[in-house]
Scaffold this active site. Structure first.
Site, PDB file in Angstrom:
ATOM      1  N   GLY A 105      -3.409   7.377   4.263  1.00 46.86           N
ATOM      2  CA  GLY A 105      -4.264   7.387   3.196  1.00 46.86           C
ATOM      3  C   GLY A 105      -5.827   7.219   3.567  1.00 46.86           C
ATOM      4  CG  LEU A 106      -8.778   9.224   0.749  1.00 46.63           C
ATOM      5  CD1 LEU A 106      -9.252   9.139  -0.664  1.00 46.63           C
ATOM      6  CD2 LEU A 106      -9.359  10.084   1.645  1.00 46.63           C
ATOM      7  N   GLY A 113      -9.816   2.452   2.726  1.00 46.40           N
ATOM      8  CA  GLY A 113      -9.981   1.781   1.432  1.00 46.40           C
ATOM      9  C   GLY A 113      -8.856   1.770   0.516  1.00 46.40           C
ATOM     10  CB  SER A 114      -6.099   3.937   0.560  1.00 53.41           C
ATOM     11  OG  SER A 114      -5.264   3.787   1.879  1.00 53.41           O
ATOM     12  N   GLY A 115      -5.805   0.801   1.047  1.00 47.71           N
ATOM     13  CA  GLY A 115      -5.126  -0.498   1.120  1.00 47.71           C
ATOM     14  C   GLY A 115      -4.022  -0.463   2.177  1.00 47.71           C
ATOM     15  CE  LYS A 116      -5.372   3.834   5.984  1.00 47.05           C
ATOM     16  NZ  LYS A 116      -6.459   3.981   5.349  1.00 47.05           N
ATOM     17  CB  SER A 117      -5.497  -2.367   7.019  1.00 52.58           C
ATOM     18  OG  SER A 117      -5.869  -1.207   7.855  1.00 52.58           O
ATOM     19  CB  SER A 173      -2.873  10.074   9.978  1.00 54.09           C
ATOM     20  OG  SER A 173      -2.339   9.362   9.140  1.00 54.09           O
TER      21      SER A 173
END
Length: 197
Positions: free
Chosen positions: A32-33, A35-39, A106
């Site tokens: 995801g972008l 700042g999307s919240g992935k981490s 990615s």
């Protein structure tokens, strides 16, 4: 260059390592972008699975770039190599019997396909963390979008570099509709049957 390199056979099989941990290894890949919240989701998923007794490890884009990939920039070639190395690290972790969680922008389909190919399709679970660009910019906890908008950062995904939305991810998490905890519980509910022995 690799003609004099030979694969070493190990005495302990990947299956035996997984049996010892009483789990089925898998790569859970969050894309995801920025700042999307992935981490954030990846870290909480790591905590949740650990508390349930699973053996996990979390790979994060920034941490990888501060260590093993600190010689890579953000050109297309370097981004490709960054993800190729990450996939190889993830594959080793699966071979060790671990559940690996990866949080990486990615942005390109071909790179995600390469990761899936290296890991193995059956062991790859892709999650698209679907957060609109304006929401990511509002969060901008690292100040990266502001720098990209001002021209300080070039080739920034979502601004002057593309993000190819996954067409058929295993799961879509919409962070505007779910809290972090709800997102984690959603993931766990879906993957737990795949990782239980």
């Amino acid at each position: 260059m690799t003609e004099n390199v030979h694969q070493q056979a190990y005495n302990i099989s990947n299956e035996k390592r997984a049996q010892q941990k009483q789990q089925k290894p898998i790569m859970i890949w969050l894309t995801g972008l920025s700042g999307s919240g992935k981490s954030t989701i990846a870290n909480q998923l790591d905590v949740c699975l650990n508390e349930k007794g699973y053996h996990t490890f979390c790979l994060d884009g920034d941490n990888i770039r501060k260590g093993i990939n600190n010689n890579l920039g953000f050109s297309e070639e370097d981004r490709n190599e960054n993800l190729r190395r990450v996939a190889e690290i993830g594959k080793l972790m699966l071979d060790a019997g671990l559940i690996c969680i990866g949080a990486f922008i990615s942005p390109m389909k071909k790179d995600r396909e390469l990761v899936k190919q290296i890991i193995g399709e059956d062991d790859f679970f892709e999650i698209f963390v679907d957060t609109p660009l304006n929401t990511c910019e509002e969060r901008d906890v690292k100040g990266l979008y502001a720098k990209a908008r001002s021209g300080e950062i070039k080739n920034f995904t979502g601004i002057d570099a593309p993000y190819e939305v996954p067409k058929e991810p295993n799961l879509v998490i919409k962070t505007e509709e779910l809290t972090v905890q709800e997102a984690v519980l959603t993931i766990v509910k879906i993957i737990e049957n795949r990782i239980k022995r």
